[in-house]
Design a protein around this motif. Structure first.
Motif, PDB file in Angstrom:
ATOM      1  N   GLU A  16     -14.252  10.848  -5.921  1.00  0.00           N
ATOM      2  CA  GLU A  16     -13.120  11.556  -6.503  1.00  0.00           C
ATOM      3  C   GLU A  16     -12.106  10.559  -7.068  1.00  0.00           C
ATOM      4  OE1 GLU A  16     -11.323  14.264  -3.791  1.00  0.00           O
ATOM      5  OE2 GLU A  16     -13.163  15.401  -3.416  1.00  0.00           O
ATOM      6  N   GLU A  17     -11.167  11.102  -7.829  1.00  0.00           N
ATOM      7  CA  GLU A  17     -10.076  10.265  -8.327  1.00  0.00           C
ATOM      8  C   GLU A  17      -9.134   9.911  -7.176  1.00  0.00           C
ATOM      9  OE1 GLU A  17      -9.376   9.010 -11.424  1.00  0.00           O
ATOM     10  OE2 GLU A  17     -11.429   9.641 -11.854  1.00  0.00           O
ATOM     11  N   PRO A  18      -8.529   8.727  -7.180  1.00  0.00           N
ATOM     12  CA  PRO A  18      -7.564   8.383  -6.135  1.00  0.00           C
ATOM     13  C   PRO A  18      -6.369   9.324  -6.175  1.00  0.00           C
ATOM     14  CG  PRO A  18      -8.217   6.433  -7.384  1.00  0.00           C
ATOM     15  CD  PRO A  18      -8.737   7.622  -8.133  1.00  0.00           C
ATOM     16  N   PRO A  19      -5.739   9.573  -5.043  1.00  0.00           N
ATOM     17  CA  PRO A  19      -4.533  10.416  -5.043  1.00  0.00           C
ATOM     18  C   PRO A  19      -3.401   9.717  -5.776  1.00  0.00           C
ATOM     19  CG  PRO A  19      -4.827   9.381  -2.906  1.00  0.00           C
ATOM     20  CD  PRO A  19      -6.057   9.060  -3.706  1.00  0.00           C
ATOM     21  N   ALA A  20      -2.526  10.520  -6.361  1.00  0.00           N
ATOM     22  CA  ALA A  20      -1.377   9.933  -7.062  1.00  0.00           C
ATOM     23  C   ALA A  20      -0.433   9.261  -6.076  1.00  0.00           C
ATOM     24  CB  ALA A  20      -0.642  11.017  -7.841  1.00  0.00           C
ATOM     25  N   GLU A  21      -0.406   9.791  -4.838  1.00  0.00           N
ATOM     26  CA  GLU A  21       0.514   9.252  -3.839  1.00  0.00           C
ATOM     27  C   GLU A  21      -0.018   9.548  -2.451  1.00  0.00           C
ATOM     28  OE1 GLU A  21       5.236   9.634  -2.517  1.00  0.00           O
ATOM     29  OE2 GLU A  21       4.287  11.181  -3.736  1.00  0.00           O
TER      30      GLU A  21
ATOM     31  N   GLY B  12     -12.006  10.282   9.482  1.00  0.00           N
ATOM     32  CA  GLY B  12     -12.454  11.654   9.590  1.00  0.00           C
ATOM     33  C   GLY B  12     -11.431  12.614   9.035  1.00  0.00           C
ATOM     34  N   GLN B  13     -10.295  12.084   8.588  1.00  0.00           N
ATOM     35  CA  GLN B  13      -9.203  12.924   8.118  1.00  0.00           C
ATOM     36  C   GLN B  13      -9.180  13.005   6.590  1.00  0.00           C
ATOM     37  OE1 GLN B  13      -5.800  12.867  10.913  1.00  0.00           O
ATOM     38  NE2 GLN B  13      -6.597  10.865  11.471  1.00  0.00           N
ATOM     39  N   GLY B  14      -8.089  13.570   6.063  1.00  0.00           N
ATOM     40  CA  GLY B  14      -8.046  13.928   4.658  1.00  0.00           C
ATOM     41  C   GLY B  14      -7.776  12.788   3.694  1.00  0.00           C
ATOM     42  N   LYS B  15      -7.823  13.148   2.429  1.00  0.00           N
ATOM     43  CA  LYS B  15      -7.704  12.200   1.326  1.00  0.00           C
ATOM     44  C   LYS B  15      -6.344  11.512   1.301  1.00  0.00           C
ATOM     45  CE  LYS B  15      -8.253  12.167  -3.745  1.00  0.00           C
ATOM     46  NZ  LYS B  15      -8.705  12.973  -4.894  1.00  0.00           N
ATOM     47  N   PHE B  16      -5.312  12.184   1.775  1.00  0.00           N
ATOM     48  CA  PHE B  16      -3.953  11.674   1.620  1.00  0.00           C
ATOM     49  C   PHE B  16      -3.463  10.924   2.867  1.00  0.00           C
ATOM     50  CE2 PHE B  16      -4.595  15.185  -1.215  1.00  0.00           C
ATOM     51  CZ  PHE B  16      -4.075  14.726  -2.407  1.00  0.00           C
ATOM     52  N   PHE B  17      -4.401  10.597   3.762  1.00  0.00           N
ATOM     53  CA  PHE B  17      -4.025   9.907   4.992  1.00  0.00           C
ATOM     54  C   PHE B  17      -3.982   8.404   4.754  1.00  0.00           C
ATOM     55  CE2 PHE B  17      -4.148   9.073   9.592  1.00  0.00           C
ATOM     56  CZ  PHE B  17      -3.306  10.087  10.013  1.00  0.00           C
ATOM     57  N   PRO B  18      -2.983   7.700   5.281  1.00  0.00           N
ATOM     58  CA  PRO B  18      -2.868   6.248   5.060  1.00  0.00           C
ATOM     59  C   PRO B  18      -3.932   5.473   5.825  1.00  0.00           C
ATOM     60  CG  PRO B  18      -1.198   6.984   6.599  1.00  0.00           C
ATOM     61  CD  PRO B  18      -1.875   8.229   6.092  1.00  0.00           C
ATOM     62  N   PHE B  19      -4.081   4.191   5.497  1.00  0.00           N
ATOM     63  CA  PHE B  19      -5.073   3.352   6.157  1.00  0.00           C
ATOM     64  C   PHE B  19      -4.531   1.931   6.297  1.00  0.00           C
ATOM     65  CE2 PHE B  19      -5.906   3.592   1.608  1.00  0.00           C
ATOM     66  CZ  PHE B  19      -6.008   2.262   1.222  1.00  0.00           C
ATOM     67  N   TYR B  20      -5.141   1.182   7.196  1.00  0.00           N
ATOM     68  CA  TYR B  20      -4.743  -0.200   7.437  1.00  0.00           C
ATOM     69  C   TYR B  20      -5.640  -1.162   6.656  1.00  0.00           C
ATOM     70  CZ  TYR B  20      -1.503   0.737  11.304  1.00  0.00           C
ATOM     71  OH  TYR B  20      -0.431   1.142  12.058  1.00  0.00           O
ATOM     72  N   VAL B  21      -5.062  -2.220   6.133  1.00  0.00           N
ATOM     73  CA  VAL B  21      -5.823  -3.327   5.551  1.00  0.00           C
ATOM     74  C   VAL B  21      -5.334  -4.623   6.189  1.00  0.00           C
ATOM     75  CG1 VAL B  21      -6.272  -2.193   3.353  1.00  0.00           C
ATOM     76  CG2 VAL B  21      -4.195  -3.555   3.609  1.00  0.00           C
TER      77      VAL B  21
ATOM     78  N   LYS C 293      -1.999  -1.930  -6.189  1.00  0.00           N
ATOM     79  CA  LYS C 293      -2.444  -0.545  -6.136  1.00  0.00           C
ATOM     80  C   LYS C 293      -1.834   0.242  -4.981  1.00  0.00           C
ATOM     81  CE  LYS C 293      -5.057  -0.638  -9.719  1.00  0.00           C
ATOM     82  NZ  LYS C 293      -6.519  -0.563  -9.710  1.00  0.00           N
ATOM     83  N   CYS C 294      -1.363  -0.441  -3.948  1.00  0.00           N
ATOM     84  CA  CYS C 294      -0.875   0.237  -2.744  1.00  0.00           C
ATOM     85  C   CYS C 294       0.535  -0.235  -2.399  1.00  0.00           C
ATOM     86  CB  CYS C 294      -1.783  -0.043  -1.548  1.00  0.00           C
ATOM     87  SG  CYS C 294      -3.518   0.342  -1.800  1.00  0.00           S
ATOM     88  N   GLN C 295       1.241   0.586  -1.645  1.00  0.00           N
ATOM     89  CA  GLN C 295       2.495   0.174  -1.034  1.00  0.00           C
ATOM     90  C   GLN C 295       2.141  -0.424   0.324  1.00  0.00           C
ATOM     91  OE1 GLN C 295       5.672   3.083  -1.066  1.00  0.00           O
ATOM     92  NE2 GLN C 295       4.812   4.092  -2.864  1.00  0.00           N
ATOM     93  N   LEU C 296       2.295  -1.710   0.467  1.00  0.00           N
ATOM     94  CA  LEU C 296       1.911  -2.399   1.695  1.00  0.00           C
ATOM     95  C   LEU C 296       3.130  -2.591   2.590  1.00  0.00           C
ATOM     96  CD1 LEU C 296      -0.477  -5.160   0.263  1.00  0.00           C
ATOM     97  CD2 LEU C 296      -1.071  -2.895   1.149  1.00  0.00           C
ATOM     98  N   GLU C 297       2.992  -2.154   3.832  1.00  0.00           N
ATOM     99  CA  GLU C 297       4.091  -2.270   4.791  1.00  0.00           C
ATOM    100  C   GLU C 297       3.650  -3.166   5.943  1.00  0.00           C
ATOM    101  OE1 GLU C 297       6.542   0.504   7.998  1.00  0.00           O
ATOM    102  OE2 GLU C 297       5.156   1.429   6.566  1.00  0.00           O
ATOM    103  N   PRO C 298       4.366  -4.264   6.217  1.00  0.00           N
ATOM    104  CA  PRO C 298       3.971  -5.132   7.326  1.00  0.00           C
ATOM    105  C   PRO C 298       4.126  -4.399   8.661  1.00  0.00           C
ATOM    106  CG  PRO C 298       6.112  -5.786   6.469  1.00  0.00           C
ATOM    107  CD  PRO C 298       5.572  -4.755   5.527  1.00  0.00           C
ATOM    108  N   THR C 299       3.096  -4.486   9.508  1.00  0.00           N
ATOM    109  CA  THR C 299       3.154  -3.815  10.799  1.00  0.00           C
ATOM    110  C   THR C 299       3.109  -4.805  11.969  1.00  0.00           C
ATOM    111  OG1 THR C 299       0.744  -3.549  10.845  1.00  0.00           O
ATOM    112  CG2 THR C 299       2.020  -1.759   9.875  1.00  0.00           C
ATOM    113  N   GLN C 300       2.828  -6.056  11.679  1.00  0.00           N
ATOM    114  CA  GLN C 300       2.727  -7.037  12.735  1.00  0.00           C
ATOM    115  C   GLN C 300       2.988  -8.422  12.149  1.00  0.00           C
ATOM    116  OE1 GLN C 300      -1.041  -6.966  14.758  1.00  0.00           O
ATOM    117  NE2 GLN C 300      -0.203  -7.784  16.649  1.00  0.00           N
TER     118      GLN C 300
END
Length: 382
Positions: A225-230, A322-331, A370-377
């Protein structure tokens, strides 16, 4: 020559199409010409509504040439009116009685729809069958007979509140912001009154699938699918002031779930080999390498694949949920650096809804762009 609209179109399908149009979905239809569908004070091109609604009835969007927007049975205006929608000549004012009542949702109404939403969420995550339409119809008499579109929009608002809390949401209710503060308060109130609700669902099979559903036929057009706009990430809070701890960080759980990660990687390896075989590149298909398994983690990407035209390398990192398209992820910082150093080759496959009907969108190039990256550690030294 235009054909009749395929049978099976329902009011629910049309409401979903209206939500898609409100969200700015791309389509091939032009602006309304002779007639407009009027719903919740907004005006839409009838042909665009029907064309998009068919995605939910027959599985694909109709093209403008496939049907007519006229007044005869099987045409857009006629079928929309038959389903109970208001279609008027373009620019014509509608009777005052037909206009939606624009009043704020009351505390009682918000409490009712939030509780019902969590009932649907529980059923969905536990893999139990339910009907969104039936839930909506049951709610309507207790919500001052608010329109279907208004109720659907409020459901989407609840999804936005939950994603802002980093929690699962009901698939199909795309998160939409600009909600009442009362709504966010009611969601928090429900969770405070039901402290074990989220914890009980954390181990649900849709959240922690132990295997990938095996489709009889790999349909790349359906899966990709196309990436979500947000993507709405968790809203920063001040727990040292609120004295409220984090419930569960589901995105972090995904990142730490090695079994889920390996299943997602295996799924993408299969997709890439299938893509290359379909393109007639058996030679390249045999060269696809599962780097994370054959070499190890920490390389900056999981899979080495190839472009079927120029044979250039594709460095693929896979993030699975296992969740939806608009759920955030860690990199990881390593993955970000790889994406910046190998911009032309780097591809991130975000695999979502893995426990039910796996699909994916692809981000190419620098993750920082491409992403808004937020430092978590942070690594601290003295």
């Amino acid at each position: 020559m235009p054909q009749s609209i395929p049978p099976g179109l329902s009011k629910e399908h049309v409401v979903k199409a209206l939500i898609d149009l409100d969200s700015g979905v791309d389509h091939l239809f032009g602006a309304p010409t002779g007639y407009e569908l009027v719903h919740d004070g907004k005006r839409y091109a009838p042909k665009a509504v029907v064309g998009l609604a068919c995605r939910y009835s027959i599985g694909r969007i109709l093209t403008p040439a496939e049907f007519s927007g006229g007044e005869a049975p099987g045409q857009a205006n006629f079928d929309l009116r038959k389903l109970g929608f208001t279609v008027v000549p373009k620019g014509e004012e509608i009777a005052e009685d037909d206009k939606p009542a624009r009043k704020d949702w009351t505390e009682k109404e918000v409490a009712l729809i939030v509780a019902d939403y969590f009932t649907m969420l529980e059923k969905e995550l536990l893999g139990k069958e339910y009907s969104k339409a039936e839930h909506r119809r049951s709610l309507a008499p207790n919500l001052g007979e608010r329109s279907d579109g208004s109720i659907e929009f409020k459901h989407a608002n609840i999804s936005a509140v939950l994603t802002g809390l980093g929690l699962p949401y009901v698939e199909g209710y795309k998160p939409r912001g600009n909600y009442q503060s009362l709504l966010a308060q009611e969601v928090e109130t429900f969770l405070d009154k039901n402290p074990t609700f989220i914890e009980q669902l954390a181990g649900a099979p849709t959240i922690n699938p132990d295997k990938a559903p095996a489709p009889a036929v790999v349909d790349l057009e359906r899966i990709i699918e196309e990436p979500p706009a947000e993507i709405i990430g968790p809203t920063p809070t001040k727990p040292w002031l609120s004295r409220k701890g984090r419930r569960i960080d589901f995105a972090q759980r995904d990142a730490l779930n090695r079994q889920l990660g390996k299943l997602g990687e295996e799924f993408v390896v299969h997709l890439e080999r299938h893509r290359l075989l379909t393109a007639g590149r058996d030679d390249l298909s045999r060269k696809v390498q599962w780097v994370a398994v054959e070499i190890g983690d920490g390389v900056g990407f999981d899979i080495l694949s190839f472009d079927d035209q120029d044979e250039s390398e594709k460095l693929i990192e896979v993030k699975t949920t296992g969740q939806g398209k608009f759920f955030p992820f860690y990199v990881t910082s390593n993955e970000v650096r790889c994406s910046e150093d190998m911009t032309d080759k780097f591809h991130l496959f975000r695999v979502f809804d893995f426990g039910r009907m796996p699909r994916a969108y692809i981000l190419t190039g620098s993750l920082r762009e491409k992403c808004q990256l937020e430092p978590t550690q942070y690594r601290a030294t003295i």
